[in-house]
Each structure stands twice: as C-alpha cells, then as structure tokens.
Write a protein that holds these residues in place. Structure first.
Motif, PDB file in Angstrom:
ATOM      1  N   THR A 237       0.836  -1.189   0.000  1.00  0.00           N
ATOM      2  CA  THR A 237       0.000   0.000   0.000  1.00  0.00           C
ATOM      3  C   THR A 237       0.873   1.242   0.000  1.00  0.00           C
ATOM      4  O   THR A 237       2.102   1.154   0.149  1.00  0.00           O
ATOM      5  CB  THR A 237      -0.967   0.006   1.201  1.00  0.00           C
ATOM      6  N   GLU A 238       0.248   2.394  -0.184  1.00  0.00           N
ATOM      7  CA  GLU A 238       1.004   3.637  -0.250  1.00  0.00           C
ATOM      8  C   GLU A 238       1.646   3.955   1.098  1.00  0.00           C
ATOM      9  O   GLU A 238       1.101   3.617   2.163  1.00  0.00           O
ATOM     10  CB  GLU A 238       0.079   4.787  -0.672  1.00  0.00           C
ATOM     11  N   GLN A 265       6.251   0.482  -4.755  1.00  0.00           N
ATOM     12  CA  GLN A 265       4.989  -0.220  -4.531  1.00  0.00           C
ATOM     13  C   GLN A 265       4.824  -1.213  -5.678  1.00  0.00           C
ATOM     14  O   GLN A 265       4.502  -0.833  -6.801  1.00  0.00           O
ATOM     15  CB  GLN A 265       3.817   0.772  -4.464  1.00  0.00           C
ATOM     16  N   CYS A 268      -0.308  -1.687  -7.262  1.00  0.00           N
ATOM     17  CA  CYS A 268      -1.103  -0.521  -6.860  1.00  0.00           C
ATOM     18  C   CYS A 268      -2.577  -0.802  -7.112  1.00  0.00           C
ATOM     19  O   CYS A 268      -2.924  -1.496  -8.076  1.00  0.00           O
ATOM     20  CB  CYS A 268      -0.669   0.718  -7.637  1.00  0.00           C
ATOM     21  N   SER A 275      -0.610   6.376  -6.847  1.00  0.00           N
ATOM     22  CA  SER A 275       0.005   5.843  -5.625  1.00  0.00           C
ATOM     23  C   SER A 275       1.321   6.543  -5.311  1.00  0.00           C
ATOM     24  O   SER A 275       1.605   6.868  -4.151  1.00  0.00           O
ATOM     25  CB  SER A 275       0.235   4.336  -5.773  1.00  0.00           C
ATOM     26  N   SER A 279       2.228   8.655  -1.860  1.00  0.00           N
ATOM     27  CA  SER A 279       3.372   8.314  -1.006  1.00  0.00           C
ATOM     28  C   SER A 279       4.280   9.516  -0.775  1.00  0.00           C
ATOM     29  O   SER A 279       4.713   9.775   0.355  1.00  0.00           O
ATOM     30  CB  SER A 279       4.170   7.166  -1.632  1.00  0.00           C
TER      31      SER A 279
END
Length: 289
Positions: A237-238, A265, A268, A275, A279
């Motif tokens: 996940t982010e 990542q 996504c 994403s 982040s």
C-alpha cells in the motif's frame, strides 16, 4: 575582530539549531527517491514522458531497473543521464543482474561492463535485486553468493562505485540453523558490500528493521520505503497508509547508514502514478520537512 553583529548572528544560528530534529539534520527534501519498477508499465510505454511526471510529483532521484545490453528503457548511459538531467533528476542507484548470474562461471564478463555503465550514468550503487527461487533452499548458495559479492564489490571499488544486495522475505526462512540474510551479512566484507533494506519485506517476514540497524550499523546504505496494509494478506500500500511505523524507523536512519531511500509499490490498487503521488505527499508532510 568579531563584531557584536557577528556574535548575535552566531547566537541566533545556535539557538535555531537546538530546535532542528535529527531527521532534519540528516535528510533533505531533494533526496526523496522512487524505484521506477513501481511504474514499469508506464516506463515501457513512454519512459521519457513518465520521467517527466515523476519529476513533476516532486521526486528528485530514481532507482533504475531492467538494465540489459548497455541500456535502460532503450537509452544508453549518456542518453539516460541527459534525459534525467532535463527533468532535474539523478539516479544514485540501479538494480541489475539477479543472483543466478553470479552463481555461474564467467560472471565477471557480464559484470564489468554493467559496473562501467552504472558509473557512466552517475550511479553510486549497483544492486543485486534478488535470488531466484531454485537457489533459495540451499544455504550453500547463500554462502557462495556472499563470497562472490565480495569479489564483485572489489570490481565496483576499482570503478569508483559500491555494491548492494536487496532483500525480499525469503532470505529470512530458516536454513541449516541460520538463514540466508544472516549469512550474507556475516560473510560479506562490511567495507565493500552494502545492503538495500526493503522495509516491507523485512516486516512481512516478521522481523524488526531496527534490530538489524542495531546489530549491523552502517550496513544499510539504502532503503525501499514500501508500506503494508492491515489485512491478513499484508498487501502493498502507499506509504503512510499501512501499519509500518516509518516515523519511528526514520529516526534510526543515521544508525543504519542510509544515504538514499526509494519509494516502491510492487502493486497498486489503481493508477501507479496516483500511488506514487500519495506516497510522496505523506513523506513530505510527515518525514522530510
């Protein structure tokens, strides 16, 4: 002779420094990086356009992948370096050959040109990204890999760059009373062989990144900053959206020896560029100030 103005200026600077956290001493905003594997599909379709979008989001460094035949994304070292420069980007690190290359005879023939190309594109580190599945169940393969990494790092040193190994979670599986990661850490020269800690994979393996920083200080020259969601599947996940305490981990950056970190990542939920934007927004707000 120092003047009263000099004294007041120096006193002001000293007073200000007392309120600067060690994170701010150690990090600079321009060091937020991205592992381009996150955008592998986008890079395959339009590498130059994607690099422009990465820069527009605020990233200042990128870590490459997919090197082969002297090129990345269809560009040689001079071309890629120029393209990155046009967007205000640099590439301090790049992923190159997997372990299988080094577990065969004649690996030096592939390695030396790759090291030279990494140097030419401006990279400070060249990274071994992983060990293929067929080699992971024999501890002797990790021992052989450690020995070869020492030799490969000597070649890097002669060219003026450094070698690092990037982990997943399989390195932590028990083997012959130890595990592959401990073998690599213990049997490589700490002055020559560095590690790129993928914090997600260490966490998924049930290990504590801080314990490694304490036991092997200054070995972890780079990090992959990748979060894990709060589900049984432990999905990617982010950054800032999961359960990994990056605020705490970043306070140990200096102990770990970290010089660069890269958001990554692997998968996504939607558009990967969405994403990566999420982040970096979290990092700018909470980590790198």
């Amino acid at each position: 002779m120092p003047t009263r103005r000099d004294f007041l200026r120096q006193s002001s600077l000293l007073t200000t420094s007392l309120f600067i956290s060690k994170e701010e001493w150690f990090f600079e905003p321009q060091k937020i990086g991205l592992q381009l594997y996150t955008l592998r599909n986008e890079m395959g379709k339009d590498a130059k356009g994607t690099l422009a979008k990465v820069a527009a989001q605020g990233y200042k460094t990128v870590e490459t992948f997919g090197y082969g035949n002297g090129k990345w994304f269809g560009m040689n070292a001079a071309e890629l370096r120029a393209e990155l420069k046009s967007h205000g980007l640099t590439t301090p690190s790049g992923h190159t050959f997997p372990a299988s290359v080094f577990l065969q005879n004649g690996w030096e023939e592939k390695w030396k040109p790759a090291v030279a190309d990494a140097k030419a594109v401006g990279q400070e580190y060249i990274v071994i990204p992983w060990m293929e599945e067929q080699y992971r169940t024999d501890i002797n393969n990790f021992k052989k890999m450690a020995a070869v990494l020492n030799k490969a790092a000597e070649i890097c040193k002669q060219t003026g760059i450094k070698l690092a190994y990037h982990n997943h979670d399989f390195e932590f599986a028990p083997l012959a009373g130890t595990n592959g990661y401990d073998v690599l850490l213990k049997e490589t020269d700490p002055k020559l062989v560095f590690f790129e800690m993928d914090i997600y994979w260490v966490s998924k393996a049930g290990k504590d990144p801080l314990a490694f920083f304490s036991k092997y200080p200054s070995r972890f020259a780079m990090w992959h900053v990748k979060d894990m969601d709060n589900t049984a599947q432990k999905n990617f996940t982010e950054v800032g959206s999961g359960v990994i305490d990056f605020k705490k981990i970043f306070t140990h950056a200096k102990q770990s020896g970290m010089k660069y970190f890269f958001v990554e990542q692997d998968q996504c939920p939607g558009a990967p560029l969405d994403s990566t934007a999420k982040s970096i927004a979290y990092l700018k707000k909470n980590i790198v100030k």
